[in-house]
Design a protein around this motif. Structure first.
Motif, PDB file in Angstrom:
ATOM      1  N   ALA A 156       3.837  30.816 -17.317  1.00 60.67           N
ATOM      2  CA  ALA A 156       5.069  30.100 -17.001  1.00 60.67           C
ATOM      3  C   ALA A 156       5.321  30.168 -15.503  1.00 60.67           C
ATOM      4  O   ALA A 156       4.946  31.145 -14.849  1.00 60.67           O
ATOM      5  CB  ALA A 156       6.252  30.705 -17.749  1.00 60.67           C
ATOM      6  N   CYS A 157       5.943  29.137 -14.968  1.00 62.20           N
ATOM      7  CA  CYS A 157       6.331  29.102 -13.559  1.00 62.20           C
ATOM      8  C   CYS A 157       7.759  28.588 -13.450  1.00 62.20           C
ATOM      9  O   CYS A 157       8.183  27.735 -14.221  1.00 62.20           O
ATOM     10  CB  CYS A 157       5.419  28.168 -12.764  1.00 62.20           C
ATOM     11  N   GLY A 158       8.468  29.113 -12.479  1.00 67.38           N
ATOM     12  CA  GLY A 158       9.826  28.662 -12.215  1.00 67.38           C
ATOM     13  C   GLY A 158      10.471  29.516 -11.143  1.00 67.38           C
ATOM     14  O   GLY A 158      10.205  30.715 -11.064  1.00 67.38           O
ATOM     15  N   GLY A 159      11.277  28.914 -10.304  1.00 65.05           N
ATOM     16  CA  GLY A 159      12.015  29.661  -9.291  1.00 65.05           C
ATOM     17  C   GLY A 159      11.141  30.373  -8.281  1.00 65.05           C
ATOM     18  O   GLY A 159      11.493  31.454  -7.823  1.00 65.05           O
ATOM     19  N   GLY A 160       9.983  29.809  -7.948  1.00 63.47           N
ATOM     20  CA  GLY A 160       9.110  30.429  -6.951  1.00 63.47           C
ATOM     21  C   GLY A 160       8.254  31.552  -7.498  1.00 63.47           C
ATOM     22  O   GLY A 160       7.666  32.314  -6.728  1.00 63.47           O
ATOM     23  N   SER A 161       8.173  31.678  -8.796  1.00 66.06           N
ATOM     24  CA  SER A 161       7.397  32.747  -9.414  1.00 66.06           C
ATOM     25  C   SER A 161       6.587  32.205 -10.589  1.00 66.06           C
ATOM     26  O   SER A 161       7.052  31.315 -11.298  1.00 66.06           O
ATOM     27  CB  SER A 161       8.333  33.856  -9.905  1.00 66.06           C
ATOM     28  N   CYS A 162       5.381  32.722 -10.768  1.00 67.60           N
ATOM     29  CA  CYS A 162       4.554  32.371 -11.923  1.00 67.60           C
ATOM     30  C   CYS A 162       4.111  33.657 -12.611  1.00 67.60           C
ATOM     31  O   CYS A 162       3.859  34.667 -11.950  1.00 67.60           O
ATOM     32  CB  CYS A 162       3.317  31.586 -11.504  1.00 67.60           C
ATOM     33  N   SER A 163       4.007  33.600 -13.934  1.00 68.99           N
ATOM     34  CA  SER A 163       3.560  34.775 -14.681  1.00 68.99           C
ATOM     35  C   SER A 163       2.571  34.337 -15.749  1.00 68.99           C
ATOM     36  O   SER A 163       2.519  33.172 -16.141  1.00 68.99           O
ATOM     37  CB  SER A 163       4.742  35.503 -15.315  1.00 68.99           C
ATOM     38  N   ARG A 164       1.790  35.307 -16.219  1.00 71.58           N
ATOM     39  CA  ARG A 164       0.769  35.035 -17.223  1.00 71.58           C
ATOM     40  C   ARG A 164       0.606  36.285 -18.073  1.00 71.58           C
ATOM     41  O   ARG A 164       0.621  37.400 -17.568  1.00 71.58           O
ATOM     42  CB  ARG A 164      -0.540  34.700 -16.521  1.00 71.58           C
ATOM     43  N   THR A 165       0.432  36.102 -19.376  1.00 68.02           N
ATOM     44  CA  THR A 165       0.174  37.201 -20.297  1.00 68.02           C
ATOM     45  C   THR A 165      -0.986  36.810 -21.200  1.00 68.02           C
ATOM     46  O   THR A 165      -1.035  35.685 -21.689  1.00 68.02           O
ATOM     47  CB  THR A 165       1.415  37.508 -21.164  1.00 68.02           C
ATOM     48  N   ALA A 166      -1.927  37.735 -21.396  1.00 72.35           N
ATOM     49  CA  ALA A 166      -3.075  37.479 -22.259  1.00 72.35           C
ATOM     50  C   ALA A 166      -3.289  38.680 -23.173  1.00 72.35           C
ATOM     51  O   ALA A 166      -3.115  39.826 -22.760  1.00 72.35           O
ATOM     52  CB  ALA A 166      -4.323  37.230 -21.425  1.00 72.35           C
TER      53      ALA A 166
END
Length: 121
Positions: free
Chosen positions: A64-74
């Motif tokens: 997910a990305c939003g507000g200048g930040s992206c994250s990832r979970t696997a």
């Protein structure tokens, strides 16, 4: 001259070491935390399974990305109960500058966290 076929039987990881599972609560917590974040931003996910002679492996990944930040979970799980999870994020801190962090949890419950920052100049 005749040759007979050679057959081997693979030794399963379960036979060489006791299987250890990552606590189900930890996986649910990772999924729940990521699910909340994904609902608030542009997000994606995918998953699948692979069947091998040693068993079936499953995996899922979401980002997910939003507000200048992206994250990832696997999360990946093997046929003998071993589970590996990795989650991470990167955030823009200034023009051309970013901070990042990621945590990996292995099949025995041990974890490694790495973080830092990078800039273009």
């Amino acid at each position: 001259m005749t040759t007979s076929p050679v057959t081997t039987s693979p030794v399963s990881p379960a036979a060489t070491r006791a299987p250890h599972l990552l606590a189900a609560g930890a996986l649910l917590a990772i999924a729940a935390l990521f699910g909340v974040q994904a609902a608030e931003a542009s997000s994606w996910s995918r998953g699948g399974t692979v069947a091998t002679p040693y068993g079936t492996y499953t995996g899922a990944v979401a980002g997910a990305c939003g507000g200048g930040s992206c994250s990832r979970t696997a999360v990946a799980a093997g046929p003998y109960g071993g589970t590996v999870a990795r989650s991470g994020s990167v955030t823009r801190t200034a023009p051309g500058a970013y901070s990042y962090s990621r945590t990996t949890v292995g099949p025995y419950g041990n974890s490694v966290t790495r973080s830092g920052s990078v800039s273009r100049y």
